[in-house]
Scaffold this motif. Sequence first.
Motif, short mmCIF file in Angstrom:
data_model
loop_
_atom_site.label_atom_id
_atom_site.label_comp_id
_atom_site.label_asym_id
_atom_site.label_seq_id
_atom_site.Cartn_x
_atom_site.Cartn_y
_atom_site.Cartn_z
N GLU A 57 0.83 -1.21 0.00
CA GLU A 57 0.00 0.00 0.00
C GLU A 57 0.87 1.26 0.00
OE1 GLU A 57 -3.18 2.37 2.82
OE2 GLU A 57 -2.85 0.24 3.19
N LYS A 58 1.92 1.26 0.79
CA LYS A 58 2.80 2.43 0.87
C LYS A 58 3.53 2.66 -0.45
CE LYS A 58 1.75 3.45 5.04
NZ LYS A 58 0.85 4.55 5.29
N ILE A 59 3.93 1.60 -1.11
CA ILE A 59 4.59 1.73 -2.41
C ILE A 59 3.61 2.30 -3.43
CG2 ILE A 59 5.58 0.42 -4.34
CD1 ILE A 59 6.91 -1.37 -2.16
N ASN A 60 2.37 1.85 -3.39
CA ASN A 60 1.34 2.40 -4.29
C ASN A 60 1.12 3.88 -4.02
OD1 ASN A 60 0.88 0.01 -5.67
ND2 ASN A 60 -0.76 -0.64 -4.30
N GLU A 61 1.12 4.27 -2.75
CA GLU A 61 0.96 5.68 -2.41
C GLU A 61 2.10 6.52 -2.98
OE1 GLU A 61 -1.25 5.19 1.94
OE2 GLU A 61 0.85 5.82 1.85
N ILE A 62 3.32 6.03 -2.84
CA ILE A 62 4.48 6.76 -3.37
C ILE A 62 4.40 6.85 -4.89
CG2 ILE A 62 7.00 6.70 -3.64
CD1 ILE A 62 6.08 7.58 -0.85
N ASN A 63 3.99 5.77 -5.54
CA ASN A 63 3.85 5.80 -7.00
C ASN A 63 2.81 6.83 -7.43
OD1 ASN A 63 5.78 3.96 -8.01
ND2 ASN A 63 4.49 2.23 -7.40
N GLN A 64 1.69 6.91 -6.72
CA GLN A 64 0.66 7.90 -7.04
C GLN A 64 1.19 9.32 -6.83
OE1 GLN A 64 -2.36 7.39 -8.47
NE2 GLN A 64 -1.62 5.30 -8.65
N LEU A 65 1.95 9.52 -5.77
CA LEU A 65 2.53 10.83 -5.52
C LEU A 65 3.50 11.22 -6.62
CD1 LEU A 65 2.93 13.29 -3.66
CD2 LEU A 65 4.76 11.98 -2.54
N LEU A 66 4.34 10.28 -7.04
CA LEU A 66 5.30 10.55 -8.11
C LEU A 66 4.60 10.92 -9.41
CD1 LEU A 66 7.99 7.80 -7.43
CD2 LEU A 66 8.22 10.28 -7.10
N LYS A 67 3.47 10.28 -9.69
CA LYS A 67 2.72 10.62 -10.90
C LYS A 67 2.24 12.07 -10.86
CE LYS A 67 1.05 5.97 -11.94
NZ LYS A 67 -0.12 5.09 -11.97
N LYS A 68 1.86 12.53 -9.66
CA LYS A 68 1.39 13.92 -9.52
C LYS A 68 2.54 14.90 -9.61
CE LYS A 68 -2.45 12.73 -6.50
NZ LYS A 68 -2.99 12.84 -5.11
N LEU A 69 3.70 14.52 -9.08
CA LEU A 69 4.84 15.45 -9.02
C LEU A 69 5.63 15.54 -10.30
CD1 LEU A 69 6.24 14.63 -5.45
CD2 LEU A 69 4.83 16.57 -6.14
N LEU A 70 5.65 14.46 -11.05
CA LEU A 70 6.51 14.43 -12.24
C LEU A 70 5.73 14.58 -13.52
CD1 LEU A 70 8.89 11.54 -11.17
CD2 LEU A 70 9.26 13.98 -10.95
#
Length: 85
Positions: free
Chosen positions: A72-85
């Motif tokens: 779940e935490k890895i998925n959260e980080i991936n979603q954040l990266l999509k928003k930031l990059l």
Amino acid sequence: MTKDPQTIKILKTALGQVESVIRMTEDQRYCLDISTQISASIALLKKAQQQIISNHLNHCVLEALEKGDSKEKINEINQLLKKLL
């Protein structure tokens, strides 16, 4: 997340700068001076964001890894990266 006094201090400084930008705009100050203040505010917000993400990785994600519940935490980080990059 833990309460990070340094991050809070940065955010309060950014808030003060944004309030200054509003006053400068209301007072019809020189456009480039206003733009410089906006850039400074953005830089502070980015710094606070970096600290918050770093704290998240070092506390929340690490804790999840230790518990074997990292997906779940890895998925959260991936979603954040999509928003930031």
